[in-house]
Design an enzyme around this catalytic site. Structure first.
Site, mmCIF file in Angstrom:
data_model
loop_
_atom_site.group_PDB
_atom_site.id
_atom_site.type_symbol
_atom_site.label_atom_id
_atom_site.label_comp_id
_atom_site.label_asym_id
_atom_site.label_seq_id
_atom_site.Cartn_x
_atom_site.Cartn_y
_atom_site.Cartn_z
ATOM 1 N N CYS A 20 69.441 8.393 -2.942
ATOM 2 C CA CYS A 20 68.320 7.928 -3.748
ATOM 3 C C CYS A 20 67.461 6.920 -3.006
ATOM 4 O O CYS A 20 67.830 6.372 -1.979
ATOM 5 C CB CYS A 20 68.794 7.329 -5.068
ATOM 6 S SG CYS A 20 69.940 5.974 -4.888
ATOM 7 N N GLY A 47 65.604 11.554 -1.885
ATOM 8 C CA GLY A 47 66.119 12.206 -3.082
ATOM 9 C C GLY A 47 65.109 13.187 -3.619
ATOM 10 O O GLY A 47 64.026 12.792 -4.024
ATOM 11 N N GLY A 123 72.860 3.423 -3.888
ATOM 12 C CA GLY A 123 74.192 3.087 -3.412
ATOM 13 C C GLY A 123 75.249 3.796 -4.218
ATOM 14 O O GLY A 123 74.992 4.801 -4.886
ATOM 15 N N CYS A 256 74.331 0.058 6.663
ATOM 16 C CA CYS A 256 74.665 1.436 7.036
ATOM 17 C C CYS A 256 73.958 1.841 8.322
ATOM 18 O O CYS A 256 72.728 1.852 8.397
ATOM 19 C CB CYS A 256 74.261 2.371 5.896
ATOM 20 S SG CYS A 256 74.447 4.127 6.291
ATOM 21 N N TYR A 262 69.643 8.804 10.755
ATOM 22 C CA TYR A 262 69.117 9.980 10.070
ATOM 23 C C TYR A 262 68.371 9.699 8.776
ATOM 24 O O TYR A 262 67.310 10.253 8.529
ATOM 25 C CB TYR A 262 70.267 10.964 9.778
ATOM 26 C CG TYR A 262 69.852 12.166 8.966
ATOM 27 C CD1 TYR A 262 68.968 13.109 9.488
ATOM 28 C CD2 TYR A 262 70.329 12.353 7.678
ATOM 29 C CE1 TYR A 262 68.574 14.210 8.735
ATOM 30 C CE2 TYR A 262 69.946 13.452 6.917
ATOM 31 C CZ TYR A 262 69.061 14.377 7.452
ATOM 32 O OH TYR A 262 68.676 15.455 6.712
ATOM 33 N N ASP A 365 70.427 17.443 18.127
ATOM 34 C CA ASP A 365 70.445 17.296 16.671
ATOM 35 C C ASP A 365 70.998 15.924 16.334
ATOM 36 O O ASP A 365 71.602 15.256 17.182
ATOM 37 C CB ASP A 365 71.290 18.400 16.025
ATOM 38 C CG ASP A 365 70.882 18.674 14.574
ATOM 39 O OD1 ASP A 365 70.010 17.946 14.059
ATOM 40 O OD2 ASP A 365 71.433 19.612 13.975
ATOM 41 N N ASP A 366 70.780 15.504 15.071
ATOM 42 C CA ASP A 366 71.195 14.156 14.688
ATOM 43 C C ASP A 366 72.676 14.076 14.347
ATOM 44 O O ASP A 366 73.290 13.014 14.496
ATOM 45 C CB ASP A 366 70.366 13.666 13.492
ATOM 46 C CG ASP A 366 70.496 14.596 12.304
ATOM 47 O OD1 ASP A 366 71.446 14.435 11.523
ATOM 48 O OD2 ASP A 366 69.649 15.491 12.152
ATOM 49 N N CYS A 402 81.836 9.350 3.196
ATOM 50 C CA CYS A 402 81.178 8.115 2.799
ATOM 51 C C CYS A 402 81.357 7.913 1.298
ATOM 52 O O CYS A 402 81.232 8.855 0.526
ATOM 53 C CB CYS A 402 79.687 8.148 3.144
ATOM 54 S SG CYS A 402 78.783 6.687 2.578
ATOM 55 N N CYS A 458 78.061 -0.806 9.010
ATOM 56 C CA CYS A 458 79.016 0.095 8.376
ATOM 57 C C CYS A 458 78.941 1.419 9.127
ATOM 58 O O CYS A 458 77.912 2.108 9.077
ATOM 59 C CB CYS A 458 78.700 0.301 6.892
ATOM 60 S SG CYS A 458 79.833 1.492 6.118
#
Length: 491
Positions: A20, A47, A123, A256, A262, A365-366, A402, A458
């Site tokens: 989100c 999102g 979150g 994060c 990404y 690629d990521d 995650c 993180c």
């Protein structure tokens, strides 16, 4: 029969998804909802399943929530006119587990003893099941299956006198990740969890204060970026002005790292760093760590582009657009027969055959999640005549799920959790495969490397080092989790 596009999962579906984005504005002189709609357009990448806006006109709250994109739902004059007021907050979301339903679309709103309370949350509350169980036993009646609603009930049930103290009391019971924009009759409450896992920024447009998940939302609105909301900070904005308090004990932040890799738009600034520059630096680090002789460097569009540029510049191998992406494929499609279904990947991505034929190529690629994207892309390159296909990934192997607001498959479905890098290379049929190292990723972020005793980010999806307790994973019996959260949709 019209269904969700089955081909979205061919390439775009094999990605980690941020769940989100949030946006709030105070003091917009009757244009708050329109400004929120504009900001949510800029955050649409965070999102794409649903969107909502709640406004406050000084007397009443007004809400409009809808499934689908911001465009088509909030670009109509009648919708915006039905959301009057100088203050508003909004939300765009993905769901992960459970139902896709309007009752889970944010902002969530409830009438409390102190008045209306609207909340937009980015979150995931990692002890939501335990809290929800306790609240239900005390008499709370939940109207959604979202962990965000837990916050509303904690505020409502708090024994503290003032709304601010009740809100702080609620926050101190939460574990996990949360960036929040909440609206009340007394003002707007904006906060970020003590570790700062999810991003949140503050800007200003004239006399209006704006809060958003990314700086790009400020850019689109023409607002001035003021600063990032600090981890553990709570900002209160009202007609009396703006003030900041720190209700939590200070701890080393752990934002994060995947926001840089990404999630965030490349034109955003996240915690002081240009996302685009970091992704280029990761690509350059990949070229240093894992060079290979080749003729051209090709990004997997669109997220692999900055890293591919960095790899090409560092290696001296030409950057080329060997995969062309169509931006005109909608989110629905008439169901084809099985005979045609396997061709669906070419609706969105197609090989630039004349460029690739006879070449040794490096694909950038990521990330690799389930591996389905990589299998299809490598095969596409071989079908186009590539003589060698080498794949380089601009993040370390994703080996862990995650629990902080990212749509991650269970660990059993993460390819890197089940295979070595060499086995993964064989699985996707690449001549070679390499990932940037954890330390290399940190170096691209301007660090000397990862501090094992106190990591700067993180990075649990790579290392398994979770910065908070995972109460719902550790302490809640499976039967309780099933009954309480079978339909839970994280924020």
């Amino acid at each position: 029969m019209i269904i969700t596009n089955p081909f979205d999962s061919d390439l775009n579906g094999d990605k980690l998804r941020e769940e989100c984005g949030i946006f709030g504005i105070w003091g917009a002189e009757g244009t708050a909802a329109a400004m929120v709609a504009l900001g949510l357009h800029a955050l649409q990448h965070r999102g794409q399943e649903a969107a909502g806006i709640t406004s406050w006109d000084g007397t009443m709250f007004h809400t409009h929530r809808a499934m689908g994109h911001v465009a088509g739902n909030f670009d109509r004059d009648d919708v915006i006119r039905a959301l009057p007021g100088d203050a508003a907050c909004g939300h765009v979301r993905y769901s992960t587990t459970g139902e896709t339903a309007l009752r889970n679309v944010q902002p969530l709103f409830a009438e409390l003893y102190s008045g209306g309370f609207a909340v937009s949350h980015n979150g995931n509350i990692s002890n939501a099941a335990k809290l929800r169980n306790e609240l239900v036993r005390r008499g709370s009646i939940f109207q959604s299956t979202s962990d965000t609603e837990t916050i509303i009930h904690l505020v409502a049930m708090s024994s503290y006198r003032t709304l601010l103290d009740r809100f702080i009391d609620a926050l101190k019971q939460l574990e996990g990740a949360y960036s929040l924009v909440c609206m009340t009759p007394e003002g707007m409450l904006i906060c970020r969890d003590p570790l700062g896992i999810r991003p949140l920024v503050m800007g200003r447009l004239g006399e209006s204060y704006i809060f958003a998940s990314e700086t790009v939302a400020l850019d689109v609105c023409g607002a001035e970026f003021i600063r990032h909301i600090d981890p553990g900070e709570l900002v209160i904005v009202s007609d009396k002005g703006l003030r900041s308090i720190r209700p939590f004990a200070e701890v080393p932040p752990r934002p994060c790292v995947f926001e840089h890799v990404y999630f965030s738009r490349p034109d955003s600034i996240v915690d002081g760093s240009s996302v685009y520059s970091v992704r280029k630096a990761i690509g350059a680090q990949l070229a240093i760590e894992d060079p290979v002789e080749a003729d051209i460097v090709i990004p997997v569009p669109d997220s692999g582009v900055p890293a591919a540029i960095g790899y090409a510049q560092q290696s001296g191998i030409p950057f080329e657009l060997g995969i062309i992406r169509s931006h005109y494929v909608g989110r629905t499609f008439i169901q084809p027969g099985d005979k045609v279904r396997h061709l669906g990947v070419k609706l969105k991505h197609n090989a630039n055959r004349a460029l690739i034929k006879g070449k040794r190529i490096i694909l950038i690629d990521d990330s690799i999640v389930r591996g389905t994207t990589s299998v299809k892309i490598v095969q596409m390159m071989r079908d186009a005549g590539a003589t060698e296909v080498h794949m380089r990934i601009a993040s370390p192997p994703t080996r862990h799920s995650c629990y902080y607001g990212v749509d991650t498959p269970e660990r059993a479905k993460l390819l890197a959790a089940q295979m070595t890098v060499q086995e993964m290379a064989r699985h996707i049929d690449a001549d070679s495969l390499a990932f940037v190292s954890v330390d290399g990723m940190y170096k691209a972020l301007g660090e000397s490397g990862r501090k094992e005793s106190c990591p700067q980010y993180c990075d649990a999806c790579f290392t398994g080092d979770y910065p908070t307790r995972l109460t719902d994973q550790e302490d809640v019996a499976p039967a309780d989790q099933l009954s309480l959260l079978a339909e839970r949709v994280p924020a």
